[in-house]
Write a protein that holds these residues in place. Structure first.
Motif, PDB file in Angstrom:
ATOM      1  N   LYS C 230     -24.496  21.916 -18.636  1.00  0.00           N
ATOM      2  CA  LYS C 230     -23.384  21.013 -18.308  1.00  0.00           C
ATOM      3  C   LYS C 230     -22.985  21.118 -16.842  1.00  0.00           C
ATOM      4  O   LYS C 230     -22.562  20.138 -16.230  1.00  0.00           O
ATOM      5  N   GLU C 247     -17.531  13.931 -17.969  1.00  0.00           N
ATOM      6  CA  GLU C 247     -17.156  14.557 -19.230  1.00  0.00           C
ATOM      7  C   GLU C 247     -18.386  14.853 -20.068  1.00  0.00           C
ATOM      8  O   GLU C 247     -19.387  14.129 -19.985  1.00  0.00           O
ATOM      9  N   ALA C 254     -10.999  16.381 -26.138  1.00  0.00           N
ATOM     10  CA  ALA C 254     -10.981  17.708 -26.760  1.00  0.00           C
ATOM     11  C   ALA C 254      -9.735  18.512 -26.410  1.00  0.00           C
ATOM     12  O   ALA C 254      -9.422  19.503 -27.064  1.00  0.00           O
ATOM     13  N   TYR C 270     -19.130  19.076 -29.376  1.00  0.00           N
ATOM     14  CA  TYR C 270     -19.476  19.742 -28.108  1.00  0.00           C
ATOM     15  C   TYR C 270     -20.395  18.894 -27.248  1.00  0.00           C
ATOM     16  O   TYR C 270     -20.798  19.301 -26.168  1.00  0.00           O
TER      17      TYR C 270
ATOM     18  N   SER D 244     -14.794  20.903 -20.745  1.00  0.00           N
ATOM     19  CA  SER D 244     -15.390  19.687 -21.303  1.00  0.00           C
ATOM     20  C   SER D 244     -15.312  18.500 -20.348  1.00  0.00           C
ATOM     21  O   SER D 244     -15.780  17.418 -20.684  1.00  0.00           O
ATOM     22  N   LYS D 290     -11.845  22.686 -24.033  1.00  0.00           N
ATOM     23  CA  LYS D 290     -11.860  22.572 -25.489  1.00  0.00           C
ATOM     24  C   LYS D 290     -10.939  23.650 -26.083  1.00  0.00           C
ATOM     25  O   LYS D 290     -10.636  24.647 -25.416  1.00  0.00           O
TER      26      LYS D 290
END
Lengths: 342, 342, 342, 342
Positions: C230, C247, C254, C270, D244, D290
């Motif tokens: 990520k 995102e 979230a 997730y 996130s 998150k």
């Protein structure tokens, strides 16, 4: 900047000043699942240490390696492996005089010029003690490399210590013969020990030559242009203090030969590398060292070697292992769907 | 992976196969505002090319550099500089026989083993033609470095071509004397030309030695551990094909001397580097070359040099410039609030 | 410095100014033996180009890619792949006024401040045209990645264009539905086309949101700490001009949910990544874009899009492919002797 | 591979597993001569630790940093700075059950799949405890950056904790107001503390939003293409666990606005960055988290936070400092002979 890192896949970073708290190495990129060999690590550090009191440096460090991370239940985790060795025997009083007067041949003054603020105690970061970190990383590189290629081996010896050189017959010694020599010079021991003891007494020092042989090398290690294996090995070896030259195969010897004869020799005149890439033959390297610079008045009270080559051997071997580990990992991404030579 | 890149701050990437469309170099990290010297670029490429038809390779490439990006209104932009040279004279028919039979000493077979799929035309990526890219990047490195340090200079010559060596008196030639020699060997021209012409006729080849001198070097270039200037210079030089060794200062000569004498010599026995860092003195390098491998039957119809050293000189100089440019930029981040030596 | 490179194993370097001679990409690290798909390369460049004249930028570039190196007889060589596209339609007269007056929202003035010397023609290096290079590299990344994992796919669409947003039902469009929309907004076409045509006429512009879905992802892509998948995807996407946010999975959504509910959802809250590492589920990304800044007086005569999102989609997809290719190669060095999940 | 390093000039490497001997950070590239601020280092580690026992994690670590290298007589040496913190309170028995049953939302199973061999104790390397290393490196980055630019500052706070959000009036809090809130949420303390205490009792957890403001930023930080400041900041922030999403300036808000209005706003709609380069205005970042995943049965006996945002703030600030330090050093090599904006 990564001034203190080497390797791209198997990436080694070292830290520590000679008289600071600890010397250390971080190995990032060692794959998970390598069986940890603590004995090898300890033994390699021992091989770097003095054994013959009159002949080699008298600094006494326990050099007990402490693995802070990256190893769990006897195997590597694939996470960074951090190993440190404390600097127990840091008698920095010996070095107070250096603060005023830089030592000939040492880097004390160039560092002062460069950084403004330096650790003048025993060379600080420029001390030969930094090689402790390299030996620790080299041991890990060896663990990993042997997991992948069990037949791979690196083996070094002194072929010259000042005025003494090995004869042609002595140039293929066994590992035992080398390790039985306290100065890793597989020839007449009395002669070389006398030379070095006299040197110690008289404040003399000598340069010399180290020979490195790498056997059991897989085909195809090295990258074609800027990361030829010989280029990365040269960088690794020439990053060691007091080195003045590097050769592969016949080295300078190759400059005087005629090509049609040279290229048809039976015994690997290229030193196991062609186009910068390993051929599967023995890789032959040679590294030259200047005389130790700690021979003159100021530093005499420091504890140094009359010839650095014997203790440099495990360091050179370690740098070779680090380079090999890096290229073994690199090789895995050379091709897609090609299983290697038929 | 960055197998084709060198340098960390002044970062050079090269591309191109010998008989593909073009050779190229990308220079990323050259600061904005450097005055562009197209003449220097063209002239350096000319210096790399053959001049003396019987003596050197007969391949005829116009080698006109085309700057695709990074330069605008006569100055660098701080963006990547891309330069290409087309491969006009790619007579790849000459090389068809190589597809079947690999050439002794060349990398043809090791590449085939490594990559499975290779460009067999004239060595492809492993051809000496790849050095066109290095010379282009070296010219840019020179433009930048001289902007920062106008007195900095790099100067190379052949000190040995096969059996012929410069005498001690000939070891400090002027730039003019070197460039007046078609093979950059500042000695008796008839002798060396005859040697090489005979070699060309008889299918012989020779190795040799190149000497590089770097003058006007600022104090403090180089990083203390893995990026000692000597280490990066060694990597740069040993990344060139056919090299078999590298020395700094007295090189192997230093191995036989006694320390208290060696370190008190007047004439910079360290070759301008101490602790891996420049001292401000002349940096002296030596690079050894094997005999050209294109001497045997198969490749005879290719167009190659009986001795590579003369044409390697501008390439070695270029690699030195690239390394210097990298360390000049690196040096700017050594200290905070320290203005350099008093 | 490698300011213009991305990726560590599959390393992409781009070059070129908007109105210079050419835009280019170098891909270093692509393994040998990948079947070359020239059609894919051409087609991806076409996807990036304008199709709907009133809706998107009117600049007309043939954008014919020329592969200068790294490909031979239909397969990659393992050497650097260099691809260029010439800048044919460089009407730089249109941009002369910019020299005096910087455009609001553009980088013209910050570049001028930063580099002193800039190419003011159409944004120079900061132009959106730089993304041509990314799309070329992305096509190569796709060729490689699909060779390794044929089921891997990357698919993007606009989920918002200014005031218009996809409904919940429209959020899972087919590839065909997206490509049939000239603005890659799989909803009422008349509405969105009218919005953008009006904007073009009235000198208005809009931001929007792009949705990226990556399917067929192998388990275990990504590295644990600084190179979480990520993190690398975020860097890749946020390196595109005009982006204002990124995102993964539910993203901001979230932040408002209670954990025991969130973590037990069926549909991958997730976004296909856990601990920064791929779980094998669909990876869901979202990228936000500011309104195009070329809407005000000065630049009006330039040729720009009222909303950048439609043309950004192939660029975002390309950046995803580049990141995936890098991590696919990286993954090969995670373990020793471990064959992957049972 | 450098999976555990970040930054190119100011290069940070972290190591350590949650229940191993120590956590550590190596900072390579910090210039010599930076005055060492041990208090700042200690204080930043304190800011990362729990303060409010019911609200935040109950793990008790002394977290005393030990500087092993790189600092001497109160100033940095320009050599690598190694700092460790021992893992004193490693009650790994608590985690034995995890060995059998992976925790929802945690990386336990993906790591096991990826590496084969893992440290299952408390997440091992994937534990939030890894951020200790980031905070140590961030403190050094702050020392260096403030030496260069004393007015530079980084300041974070929670703008949302699960269902609770700051009002528009609360969005510009003072540093004191934030630090006086045990959860760094500058609003009604009773409300937020009750929310989190109830969550702790009921095994609930929440996500949230962190807001980062960087003030006193010099003009021109960031590189034009792949190392835009927003790209490097995104990578830095998204490398933190449980994130996130990431926004700069108005973030998603910018997607709905019309351009001619957006670009003419007074209050920096770009968040202090244009073309990826700092404009000198306040840089505004937002990071989404998150809900904590340690809320379900298995891990309940572990000691974790019901909302990670409060403790993440110093980590986010640290990542910002590291990124800024890197670009401050980078900026020194942008131009030659250009003194910056008039």
């Amino acid at each position: 900047m990564s001034a203190n890192s080497i390797g791209q896949f198997f990436r080694v970073t070292t830290f520590g000043e000679s008289h600071g708290l600890a010397m250390g190495a971080i190995i990032d990129g060692c794959p998970a699942g390598v069986v940890w060999d603590q004995n090898l690590l300890v033994q390699q550090l021992q091989r770097r240490r003095p054994g013959f009191s009159q002949v080699v440096s008298q600094r006494k460090e326990a050099d007990i390696p402490q693995v802070l991370s990256g190893v769990f239940e006897g195997k590597t985790l694939g996470t960074p492996i951090a190993i440190i060795v404390k600097n127990l025997d840091a008698r920095s009083n010996d070095y107070d005089s250096i603060k005023q007067r830089p030592r000939p041949g040492h880097a004390d003054d160039v560092w002062k010029n460069k950084f403004g603020h330096v650790d003048y105690r025993g060379g600080g970061r420029s001390s030969g003690r930094e090689t402790v970190s390299r030996v620790m990383a080299g041991a890990v590189a060896q663990m990993f490399s042997k997991t992948l290629k069990s037949e791979l081996n690196v083996f070094g010896f002194a072929s010259q210590i000042g005025p003494l050189k090995l004869s042609a017959e002595e140039m293929n010694p066994s590992f035992e013969k080398v390790e039985n020599s306290v100065v890793r010079f597989p020839s007449d021991q009395k002669k070389v020990e006398k030379l070095l003891m006299d040197a110690g007494e008289q404040g003399k020092s000598y340069g010399g030559t180290a020979e490195i042989r790498i056997t059991g090398v897989p085909l195809g290690l090295g990258q074609p242009v800027f990361h030829k294996l010989k280029s990365d090995l040269a960088a690794a070896m020439m990053s060691i203090g007091a080195t003045s030259g590097f050769e592969v195969g016949e080295g300078r010897g190759a400059t005087s030969e005629e090509g049609s004869e040279f290229h048809q020799k039976e015994d690997s005149p290229y030193g196991g590398l062609r186009g910068g890439i390993s051929t599967g033959e023995v890789i032959i390297l040679r590294v030259f060292f200047k005389p130790t610079s700690s021979v003159l008045d100021v530093a005499k009270r420091g504890r140094h070697d009359p010839c650095i080559v014997p203790r440099a051997i495990p360091v050179l071997e370690s740098m070779a292992w680090i380079t090999l580990a890096d290229h073994l990992l690199w090789q895995t991404s050379d091709t897609v769907g090609y299983a290697g030579p038929a």
